[in-house]
Design a protein around this motif. Structure first.
Motif, PDB file in Angstrom:
ATOM      1  N   THR A   1       0.847  -1.200   0.000  1.00  0.00           N
ATOM      2  CA  THR A   1       0.000   0.000   0.000  1.00  0.00           C
ATOM      3  C   THR A   1       0.879   1.245   0.000  1.00  0.00           C
ATOM      4  O   THR A   1       1.974   1.246   0.571  1.00  0.00           O
ATOM      5  CB  THR A   1      -0.928   0.043   1.238  1.00  0.00           C
TER       6      THR A   1
ATOM      7  N   GLU B   1       0.240   5.137   1.074  1.00  0.00           N
ATOM      8  CA  GLU B   1      -0.789   5.936   1.741  1.00  0.00           C
ATOM      9  C   GLU B   1      -0.234   7.288   2.187  1.00  0.00           C
ATOM     10  O   GLU B   1       0.965   7.437   2.389  1.00  0.00           O
ATOM     11  CB  GLU B   1      -1.336   5.180   2.962  1.00  0.00           C
TER      12      GLU B   1
ATOM     13  N   VAL C   1      -0.086   6.593   6.351  1.00  0.00           N
ATOM     14  CA  VAL C   1      -0.571   5.253   6.699  1.00  0.00           C
ATOM     15  C   VAL C   1      -1.558   5.396   7.851  1.00  0.00           C
ATOM     16  O   VAL C   1      -1.198   5.890   8.923  1.00  0.00           O
ATOM     17  CB  VAL C   1       0.601   4.330   7.098  1.00  0.00           C
TER      18      VAL C   1
ATOM     19  N   GLN D   1       3.347  -1.513   3.991  1.00  0.00           N
ATOM     20  CA  GLN D   1       2.764  -0.176   3.875  1.00  0.00           C
ATOM     21  C   GLN D   1       3.840   0.890   3.743  1.00  0.00           C
ATOM     22  O   GLN D   1       4.790   0.935   4.516  1.00  0.00           O
ATOM     23  CB  GLN D   1       1.866   0.108   5.086  1.00  0.00           C
TER      24      GLN D   1
END
Length: 589
Positions: A371, A373, A376, A385
């Protein structure tokens, strides 16, 4: 006990015998004071305490316990006194903490909570408190209206409110300096001693802890700490609605902000630019994360804290509110080998919950999920992440240039904001990856237009986009006070709702109760608009047809709009038509 028998709450002979035996045992130990707390015996046990401690069932109601609230409501009704369920959001901090001393309030178990029309409203535990209330009347020169309440509620509110107020007042005393204004030529600076700094920190720490605990207890999703000209405001967002809960002295606001910035590892000295951080907290044995955002406003720094609860962010996909058709379509997105899935909606519409719940559902040891982001929101060990860090040129677009070398199976891009990010997402989908991302659009169909606006070629949209989904959050009807009512179908249809029924409709609504603070709503659920890109829609998207034409074909193929899905939840008794209009006011039915 005679009162409870008259009210039908305690009719079982065995129960009555059990209460009497327990009472005798307590009397023998010298701990029982029937009829209320004796002077100087703040923790003496009353008959109510004895009954509650036995965990007895309400007469005729198997499994429903005879609670302190049920007993006190019966007492209030029998004596003709109003009962008050104490809600911290309804209490006036100044009235609670500055009308009578804390020790006096605890000793006599009473709580002043509001002043209305020149009358002081006071919650009392002992119905026979006339003499004590007369003393309070004389001391404050104000008429009193008593309400009966539970001992546990009064004690809890006194602890919470006096704890917070004590911390704030102590901090204000430490932080306040001489009011010297030397204009623009000089600034008067008072250098605090080490003892003053430590004392101030201690009180501010306690105040911030009180605020966090309060937010968790009230199920708040956000805390807003806002500076005003002469004071600060603390507001909680509960079920999507903001409530003002505290006022902070101006001098304390900055110290509270500094404490929060310190916890979030932000630069305390930097007050001119926005900052973002995060705090990991332990609340009653459970971990939660708080996302911190600060921005400079007219009167200082405003802080917004978003509370991220793992139980809310990671849910079962089948329980978040999908219809049977929408769930089947969305699951087909989740298990596709490659392509792009877009989740759209404004801030606070539940997109993060949907995406995190999706990733958790499809995460296995055989899949590499990455991911990207900003920031996060919730760390999860099954995902890899990456947090956007613009200061070191780690942005959505720059990280996506290299991320494919990490051999991902599934990518989640926090948001597609520009052409470069969109182009990299399309490239990832073309090379065999499943990509989830978000867009800020009003509905699912508009996401196609948004990709075109970002410079994605129509044929690439047709080749990579699996589908799009729009969502919102509506408040659920409170289950504790829900009732049925009837309304003409034409009246609701005239408001723009997709009503196909005729005649009279039977719907549900909340009357308002203590559990929902009189709002009629408790908790929230999602409403969805799921658009799968069929072959026909792909050809139309490549042909650059209008949104209206795309929407019409999508509806012919089975897509339900946000309002249609929301209306389904109205008919099911999950929410109300007023809530649907509030949330989807800009949507086309």
């Amino acid at each position: 006990m005679a009162l409870l028998r008259r009210r039908g709450l305690l009719v079982n002979i065995d129960q009555i015998r059990l209460v009497r035996d327990k009472k005798c045992h307590q009397r023998q130990r010298g701990a029982f004071r029937e009829g209320g707390t004796e002077k100087g015996q703040a923790e003496a046990l009353t008959l109510v305490d004895t009954i509650v401690s036995l965990n007895l069932d309400v007469a005729g109601e198997k499994g429903e316990l005879l609670t302190e609230e049920a007993i006190m409501r019966a007492v209030a009704e029998d004596l003709g006194l109003p009962f008050k369920k104490l809600d911290p959001l309804e209490l006036d901090l100044e009235v609670v903490t500055k009308t009578i001393p804390k020790q006096f309030a605890l000793k006599h178990m009473l709580l002043p909570f509001a002043v209305k029309n020149g009358v002081l409203e006071v919650a009392v535990y002992d119905p026979d408190s006339r003499q004590v209330l007369a003393e309070v009347e004389r001391a404050n020169q104000i008429k009193i209206k008593p309400y009966l309440s539970t001992k546990s509620d009064i004690r809890k509110m006194l602890a919470e409110f006096f704890g917070f107020q004590t911390s704030i007042s102590a901090a204000e005393t430490h932080l306040s300096g001489p009011a010297v204004d030397l204009g623009n030529l000089e600034q008067y600076v008072k250098i605090a001693s080490t003892a003053e700094v430590n004392g101030s920190d201690q009180h501010i720490t306690a105040a911030v802890d009180h605020m966090f605990n309060y937010a968790f207890e009230q199920r708040a999703s956000d805390i807003h700490i806002e500076p005003k000209r002469s004071h600060g405001h603390v507001r909680l967002r509960i079920d999507g609605v903001l409530h003002t809960v505290y006022k902070l002295p101006k001098v304390v606001h900055g110290a509270v902000v500094s404490r929060i910035k310190s916890l979030g590892r932000l630069d305390i000295a930097e007050k001119r630019r926005p900052q973002d951080g995060r705090i990991k907290v332990d609340h009653e044995g459970k971990e939660a994360e708080i996302r911190v955002s600060t921005v400079p406003v007219a009167f200082g720094e405003k802080v917004v804290l978003r509370i991220l609860d793992p139980d809310i962010l990671f849910q079962d996909i089948e329980s978040i509110g999908f219809s049977e058709r929408d769930l089947a379509v969305y699951k087909s997105f989740m298990h596709a080998p490659h392509g792009i899935v877009l989740v759209t909606g404004p801030t606070g519409s539940g997109k993060s919950t949907t995406l995190y719940s999706t990733l958790k559902a499809i995460a296995t040891p055989e899949k590499n999920i990455i991911t990207v982001e900003d920031p996060v929101e919730m760390v999860h060990e099954e995902f890899n992440q990456i947090s956007v860090q613009t200061a070191v040129d780690v942005t959505f677009s720059t990280i996506l240039r290299n991320i494919l070398r990490q051999d991902p199976d599934i990518l989640m891009i926090g948001e597609i904001r520009d052409h470069e990010t969109a182009a990299h997402a399309v490239q990832a989908a073309l090379t065999g990856h499943l990509v989830f991302s978000t867009l800020h659009t009003n509905d699912a169909v508009t996401s196609i237009s948004r990709l075109l606006d970002l410079g994605v070629q129509p044929f690439l949209i047709g080749s990579t986009l699996l589908g799009a989904m729009a969502q919102r959050l509506v408040r659920r009807i409170c289950p504790h006070c829900a009732e049925s009512y009837t309304i003409p179908a034409e009246e609701v249809k005239g408001l723009g709702l997709p009503v196909t029924e005729t005649g009279t409709l039977t719907l549900r609504r909340g009357k308002g109760c203590q559990q929902c603070r009189g709002t009629g709503y408790l908790g929230r659920c999602g409403i969805f608009e799921v658009l799968p890109l069929s072959d026909r829609l792909r050809k139309m998207a490549i042909g650059s047809v209008s949104e209206a034409e795309l929407r019409e074909v999508a509806r012919q193929e089975g897509m339900t709009t946000l309002r249609e899905d929301a209306w389904r939840k109205v008919k099911e008794g999950t929410t109300t038509w007023q809530e649907v209009l509030r949330v989807t006011g800009e949507q086309v039915s």
